[in-house]
Design an enzyme around this catalytic site. Sequence first.
Site, short mmCIF file in Angstrom:
data_model
loop_
_atom_site.label_atom_id
_atom_site.label_comp_id
_atom_site.label_asym_id
_atom_site.label_seq_id
_atom_site.Cartn_x
_atom_site.Cartn_y
_atom_site.Cartn_z
N GLU A 253 0.80 -1.21 0.08
CA GLU A 253 -0.08 0.06 -0.09
C GLU A 253 0.94 1.22 0.08
OE1 GLU A 253 -2.79 0.21 3.17
OE2 GLU A 253 -2.77 2.49 3.18
N ARG B 292 -0.23 10.47 0.80
CA ARG B 292 0.08 11.48 1.67
C ARG B 292 1.27 12.32 1.34
NH1 ARG B 292 0.00 8.13 7.20
NH2 ARG B 292 -1.92 6.76 6.73
N LYS C 8 -10.99 -2.67 6.57
CA LYS C 8 -9.56 -2.12 7.28
C LYS C 8 -10.19 -1.66 8.70
CE LYS C 8 -6.64 1.86 7.33
NZ LYS C 8 -5.46 2.45 6.49
#
Length: 213
Positions: free
Chosen positions: A45, A49, A133
Site C-alpha cells: 500500500e 500522503r 480495514k
Amino acid sequence: MSDKSEALRRILSAAPVVPVLTIEDRAVAVPLARALVAGGLTALEVTLRTAAGIDCIRAIAGEVEGANIGAGTVLDARQYEAAAACGAKFVVSPGAPPSLVAAAAASPVPFLPGVATAGEAMTLAEAGYRVLKFFPAEPAGGIDYLRALSAPLPAISFCPTGGITLKNAPAYLALANVICVGGSWVAPPALLASGDWEKVTSLAREASRLTAA
Ligand code: 3PG
C-alpha cells in the site's frame, strides 16, 4: 462474492502483512517494492500522503513483477479515480464517506474501506463489503475490540492497521476475523533514505513468516 471482492481477498490473503509505504522520493519506489516482494510481501500500500504517491504507484504497477500495488489514504472520489488510472489494484481509505463508497462502486478497482466501530462495519456490510480495514487499530481498541466484533459480525474480516508491530502482529493474526495486518515497520524511513534494500528484504521476510500466536 463479486469479482472485486474475490480479487481483494486474493491479494490480501497472499501474505500476513501489507506494508504501508509513505514515499517522499519517487526514485525509491521501484527498488523498495522489489525488496519487499523479494521478501515475500506482495500486497503493497502506497499512501497518497505525499506528492510522489501517484507516481510511485504508477512506477510500481508498471515495473515490479509480482507486486499487487494498492493506493492508501484515498480520501475522495478524485483520488480514487487517479489511483485506478495509474494502475492501483486496490484502494484503501481510513474511513468510508458515502462519496467514496459511490466512487468505489463505479470503479473496477476493489476498495478496502476503513472502520473503527461496529456501526461503521454494519453500514458497509449492508453495502456488500465483507473485508474492511480496522483503523487505527491500536488506539481504536486493538485485539480485544476486534475479538469482540467477531461474535456479532462473524462474516466480516478485517485488516487491522495503525500501531501494528512485529511483536503484536501474531496476536492479531490469531483472530478468526483477521485476514492480514497492515504496518509501516517493514519500511522504516531511515532504510529508505540509505537505500538498504537488503535490510528491507530481510524485514519483509521476517514479516512474511509471521504466524498466529
Ligand atoms: C498509518 O496510519 O500510517 C498506517 O496505518 C500505518 O500505521 P503504522 O505506522 O502504525 O504501522
